[in-house]
Each structure stands twice: as structure tokens, then as C-alpha cells.
Design a protein around this motif. Structure first.
Motif, mmCIF file in Angstrom:
data_model
loop_
_atom_site.group_PDB
_atom_site.id
_atom_site.type_symbol
_atom_site.label_atom_id
_atom_site.label_comp_id
_atom_site.label_asym_id
_atom_site.label_seq_id
_atom_site.Cartn_x
_atom_site.Cartn_y
_atom_site.Cartn_z
ATOM 1 N N PRO A 26 -4.410 7.184 -12.098
ATOM 2 C CA PRO A 26 -4.110 6.927 -10.682
ATOM 3 C C PRO A 26 -2.609 7.109 -10.416
ATOM 4 O O PRO A 26 -1.813 7.158 -11.352
ATOM 5 C CB PRO A 26 -4.499 5.458 -10.528
ATOM 6 C CG PRO A 26 -4.204 4.860 -11.869
ATOM 7 C CD PRO A 26 -4.484 5.945 -12.883
ATOM 8 N N ASP A 27 -2.247 7.206 -9.146
ATOM 9 C CA ASP A 27 -0.830 7.136 -8.787
ATOM 10 C C ASP A 27 -0.340 5.688 -8.817
ATOM 11 O O ASP A 27 0.791 5.412 -9.203
ATOM 12 C CB ASP A 27 -0.625 7.710 -7.374
ATOM 13 C CG ASP A 27 -1.049 9.163 -7.293
ATOM 14 O OD1 ASP A 27 -0.480 9.981 -8.037
ATOM 15 O OD2 ASP A 27 -1.972 9.473 -6.512
ATOM 16 N N VAL A 28 -1.225 4.794 -8.390
ATOM 17 C CA VAL A 28 -0.855 3.378 -8.279
ATOM 18 C C VAL A 28 -2.015 2.512 -8.760
ATOM 19 O O VAL A 28 -3.178 2.811 -8.461
ATOM 20 C CB VAL A 28 -0.544 2.996 -6.808
ATOM 21 C CG1 VAL A 28 -0.072 1.545 -6.699
ATOM 22 C CG2 VAL A 28 0.494 3.929 -6.192
ATOM 23 N N VAL A 29 -1.695 1.458 -9.491
ATOM 24 C CA VAL A 29 -2.681 0.411 -9.792
ATOM 25 C C VAL A 29 -2.339 -0.818 -8.953
ATOM 26 O O VAL A 29 -1.203 -1.303 -8.998
ATOM 27 C CB VAL A 29 -2.681 0.033 -11.284
ATOM 28 C CG1 VAL A 29 -3.557 -1.193 -11.524
ATOM 29 C CG2 VAL A 29 -3.152 1.197 -12.141
ATOM 30 N N PHE A 30 -3.311 -1.286 -8.195
ATOM 31 C CA PHE A 30 -3.178 -2.572 -7.509
ATOM 32 C C PHE A 30 -3.764 -3.603 -8.465
ATOM 33 O O PHE A 30 -4.972 -3.647 -8.685
ATOM 34 C CB PHE A 30 -3.928 -2.542 -6.174
ATOM 35 C CG PHE A 30 -3.653 -3.751 -5.334
ATOM 36 C CD1 PHE A 30 -2.581 -3.772 -4.455
ATOM 37 C CD2 PHE A 30 -4.448 -4.884 -5.428
ATOM 38 C CE1 PHE A 30 -2.313 -4.896 -3.680
ATOM 39 C CE2 PHE A 30 -4.183 -6.014 -4.667
ATOM 40 C CZ PHE A 30 -3.115 -6.009 -3.791
#
Ligand code: DHB
Ligand code: FE
Length: 301
Positions: free
Chosen positions: A67-71
Motif C-alpha cells: 500500500p501507499d499508506v497503512v491506517f
């Protein structure tokens, strides 16, 4: 749900190609001894080998689905926050997060790079959807966040994506209900999918499974209950979200309550908003790791 309907009216419709989207949710326990095993080079020892083997398919899947970002939904263990301030839900909006010193020095892992623009957007959107998030511009992250990072990504010199931490208070009563966590996940999905940049975002739920660290029931493990929790989380999360906190504590031990955080990640999946059911990419369960049962799922949208 009345709340969700009102809130979705207040939010732009999801899903143009130029907006962020949630590609998957990932669930994992976050036992600190797993971090110690990694840091001390013990992952190949007979005690630890079967546990780390269960995350080998995950690391491969992560390489293919980066992913680009992990929340990243996790709980601080009285490391960054203590009894002087107890936020129920706190979002990390900083550009970077240093590993915390939990009493034996900070873990030798890279610092965690944040995504202030997306985090601020999520804070704005989720607060306007009537969830009171505490905004944290300075945050040190403990094993609750760094151990899942190692389990999913191994031990690289730099983490391969940005991370937005969401801390949930599951340490000091009163803790939030599963129902509220599940509804918060739905609000987070609407927030992420209205961000005007085509980012691939994963949402992770960490903590659990059954464990109790103190008192006469210390060492409690409940494999049957844990596996039933995994079944229900996959197939019927709305029903699972109705489970009262006392059942977590009775069946999964006092620290089993960490599992409410998994409902935040599950609430952010497309099927909860009327989309197709997720695909189960990986499921793993292992006992023991320190005093905790380790559970792990990957659900793809
Ligand atoms: C253990 C597990 C946890 O989730 C935690 O936060 C601390 C300790 C354990 O099993 O030792
Ligand atoms: Fe914990």
C-alpha cells in the motif's frame, strides 16, 4: 444505521479513480515478546519458528500488494499516554513517529513515517461524522504498532510505506464498545475514500487474541473462542460488533478486550457499505507466543 446514513449524507460519494481507496484489511496480535525475538535474532528457534512461519505468506503478499499508506489501529500501553490523559481514540497526524522506550530502550526499528495530509483529512471528516478523535501531533509508538510492522514487512532498513496511527484506549476503563469501533471503521472508510489522491490504503487492526497478563487467571488462552471470533469477523462482523465488552473479558481474558480494535478495521471494508464480500487471502492462528494467542487475517476488498 441512522448515524451512518446521516454521516454519509454529509460526505461526498466514494469512489472515483482519483480518490484514495481501501485495498485490504489486515489483523494481527502484537505481543511484545515477538519484537524481542526479532531484535535478539531468535526467530529461528524452535519456540518461535512456527509463529514466524505463519507470517511468511503475509510478507510475500505484502510485497505484491504494497500500500501507499497503512491506517494502523493499535493501542498504546501506557507508553506515550499514561493515567494523566486517556484519549479513547487518538489519531497521529505527525510527519514521523519515533519508536518508544518501553523500559529497555527503544526497539531498533526504523522510525515510522506518517502522512499528515491524509491524517488531517481523516480527522476533519471523522470528527464531522460525530466521532471525537484526539489529534496527536507528537507521538512515540510502542510494540502495539511496531511488532505488527515487523510481522508484515520483516526487518527492512526503512519501512516501505507511510503509516497513520490510530490509538484506541483498551487499557484503562471505560473502553469503547465493539459497536462503536465498528461504526468508527465505517466513518474512517468514508473519510479515506473522499481523499483526492489515488492512494492505496490498507487498514490494520492489532492486539488480542485471548490473553490475561495479571491476576488469578493470568495465562488464560481460549482457542475455541478465538477461532469463533475469526469466523465471525470474516463472515458476520455486524453481529460480532454487538458483543458486550464483558464477554471479551470473560472469554478472552482482561487483555482480550484489545480485539475490539479489529472491528474498526473490519468496519472499513466495502461489504459493510453494501459492496461485495472480502476475499480471505490468509488466515493463521498460533499458541503460544508469550502469554498470548496469536491470530492473523488478511481480507482483500
Ligand atoms: C503480552 C501481550 C500483549 O498484548 C501485551 O501488550 C503485553 C504482553 C504478553 O503476552 O506477554
Ligand atoms: Fe497489548
Amino acid at each position: 444505521m441512522e448515524n451512518a446514513q446521516n454521516a454519509s449524507q454529509a460526505q461526498p460519494a466514494r469512489g472515483t479513480a482519483n480518490q484514495a481507496r481501501i485495498t485490504a484489511s489486515v489483523y494481527s496480535s502484537h505481543v511484545p515478546a515477538i519484537g524481542a525475538a526479532i531484535d535478539l535474532g531468535k526467530t529461528g528457534e524452535p519456540y518461535w519458528q512456527p509463529l514466524f512461519a505463519g507470517f511468511e505468506p503475509t510478507k510475500q503478499w505484502m510485497r505484491e500488494n504494497l500500500p501507499d499508506v497503512v491506517f494502523l489501529v493499535y493501542n498504546d500501553h501506557a507508553t506515550n499516554f499514561d493515567l494523566s490523559v486517556i484519549p479513547t481514540f487518538a489519531i497521529g497526524t505527525a510527519a514521523e513517529f519515533e519508536p518508544a522506550d518501553e523500559g529497555y530502550g527503544p526497539r531498533p526499528v526504523p522510525k515510522v513515517m506518517g502522512h499528515p495530509e491524509l491524517a488531517s483529512h481523516i480527522a476533519q471528516s471523522v470528527i464531522q461524522q460525530d466521532f471525537d478523535l484526539t489529534i496527536v501531533n507528537e507521538l512515540k509508538v510502542d510494540h502495539g504498532l511496531t511488532v505488527p510492522m515487523n510481522l508484515m514487512f520483516g526487518s527492512p532498513a526503512q519501512w516501505p510505506c507511510r503509516v497513520i496511527p490510530l490509538h484506541v484506549n483498551v487499557v484503562q476503563y471505560p473502553v469503547p464498545s465493539g459497536r462503536r469501533c465498528f461504526a468508527l471503521g465505517q466513518a474512517i472508510r468514508r473519510a479515506i475514500e473522499s481523499f483526492d489522491e489515488p492512494l492505496k490504503v490498507q487498514i490494520w487492526g492489532t492486539g488480542g487474541m485471548s490473553h490475561q497478563l495479571q491476576g488469578p487467571r493470568a495465562g488464560l488462552i481460549n482457542r475455541e473462542w478465538d477461532n469463533r471470533f475469526l469466523d465471525r469477523l470474516i463472515a458476520d462482523p455486524a453481529d460480532l460488533a454487538e458483543m458486550p465488552h464483558i464477554e471479551y473479558v470473560r472469554e478472552a481474558g482482561s487483555e482480550g478486550i484489545e480485539l475490539v480494535m479489529w472491528l474498526i478495521a473490519r468496519g472499513a471494508m466495502a461489504d459493510v457499505a453494501g459492496g461485495p464480500a472480502p476475499r480471505l487471502a490468509h488466515r493463521f492462528f498460533h499458541v503460544p507466543a508469550s502469554n498470548t494467542a496469536v491470530g492473523h487475517l488478511i481480507l482483500e476488498n
